[in-house]
Design an enzyme around this catalytic site. Structure first.
Site, short mmCIF file in Angstrom:
data_model
loop_
_atom_site.label_atom_id
_atom_site.label_comp_id
_atom_site.label_asym_id
_atom_site.label_seq_id
_atom_site.Cartn_x
_atom_site.Cartn_y
_atom_site.Cartn_z
N GLY A 46 0.85 -1.24 0.04
CA GLY A 46 0.02 0.07 -0.19
C GLY A 46 0.83 1.21 -0.18
N GLN A 51 2.91 9.80 1.23
CA GLN A 51 4.22 9.32 1.37
C GLN A 51 5.24 9.98 0.11
OE1 GLN A 51 2.55 5.28 2.17
NE2 GLN A 51 4.53 4.92 3.07
N CYS A 91 6.37 -0.17 7.14
CA CYS A 91 5.83 0.99 6.20
C CYS A 91 6.94 1.38 5.37
CB CYS A 91 5.70 2.05 7.36
SG CYS A 91 5.18 3.47 6.25
N LEU A 92 6.91 1.80 4.16
CA LEU A 92 7.72 1.95 3.18
C LEU A 92 8.58 3.42 3.63
CD1 LEU A 92 5.83 1.20 -0.06
CD2 LEU A 92 7.62 -0.26 0.95
N HIS A 133 -4.01 1.63 7.73
CA HIS A 133 -2.70 2.02 7.97
C HIS A 133 -2.55 3.23 6.66
CE1 HIS A 133 1.68 1.42 7.79
NE2 HIS A 133 1.58 1.96 6.89
N GLU A 134 -3.02 3.08 5.54
CA GLU A 134 -2.98 4.30 4.42
C GLU A 134 -3.87 5.50 4.95
OE1 GLU A 134 -0.56 3.72 2.97
OE2 GLU A 134 -0.29 1.65 3.15
N HIS A 137 -2.17 7.55 6.88
CA HIS A 137 -1.02 8.42 6.54
C HIS A 137 -1.68 9.61 5.90
CE1 HIS A 137 2.71 6.45 6.27
NE2 HIS A 137 2.28 5.18 5.69
ZN ZN Z 1 3.05 3.29 5.60
#
Ligand code: ZN
Length: 167
Positions: A46, A51, A91-92, A133-134, A137
């Site tokens: 995701g 991000q 998380c990226l 999670h997204e 963000h």
């Molecule tokens: Zn993330």
């Protein structure tokens, strides 16, 4: 399509609250395509526009094993959330750190698709976790914010030491 740069913790831009998308046009579709390419390349399941330093409410997700079920959620809203589930998250934007986070286990979600049409779906398991999670963000939140203060501080020390070494 082009790959986008992913902001890394503790970049303060990750704390920006994203604005709703007003018109789903070619610009937004191109953003979603670039985000999908960036997510698949990373690789991740995701990615939120926040991000990649675009502060509009766009999320891409693919939780399939074959990596062939891309989902684009524009202005996603969690209308209903039930149950609790604890699972390991990463998380990226927080590379090299994973921890257990408690989330709702079932969601009813509404969003716009890449053509601007409203749709609704139910999510459970990994998809439900990923949507939460997204959406976090888009609200300037990270999964680290769900940890205890002690764990959050420990993670911060570990992560900022890493970024000093690689800066
Ligand atoms: Zn993330």
């Amino acid at each position: 399509m082009s790959k986008l740069n992913i902001l890394q913790y503790p970049d303060s831009r990750l704390r920006t609250v994203a604005q709703p998308v007003k018109v789903v046009d070619d610009r937004i579709r191109a953003l979603a395509d670039d985000m999908l390419e960036t997510m698949y390349d990373a690789p991740g399941i995701g990615l939120a526009a926040t991000q990649v330093d675009v502060h509009e409410r766009v999320v891409v997700i693919d939780v399939s094993d074959e990596r062939n079920e891309p989902r684009v959620l524009i202005n996603p809203e969690i209308l209903k959330a039930e149950g609790t589930e604890r699972s390991q998250e990463g998380c990226l934007s927080v590379p090299g750190y994973q921890d257990t986070v408690e989330r709702a286990e079932w969601l009813h979600v509404r969003a716009l698709d890449r053509h601007g049409a409203s749709f609704e779906f139910e999510a459970h398991g990994l998809l439900a976790i990923c949507v939460q999670h997204e959406v976090d963000h888009l609200n300037g939140k990270l999964f680290l914010d769900h940890l205890s203060e002690l764990k959050r501080k420990r993670a911060h020390r570990k992560l900022t030491k890493q970024s000093r070494l690689t800066a």
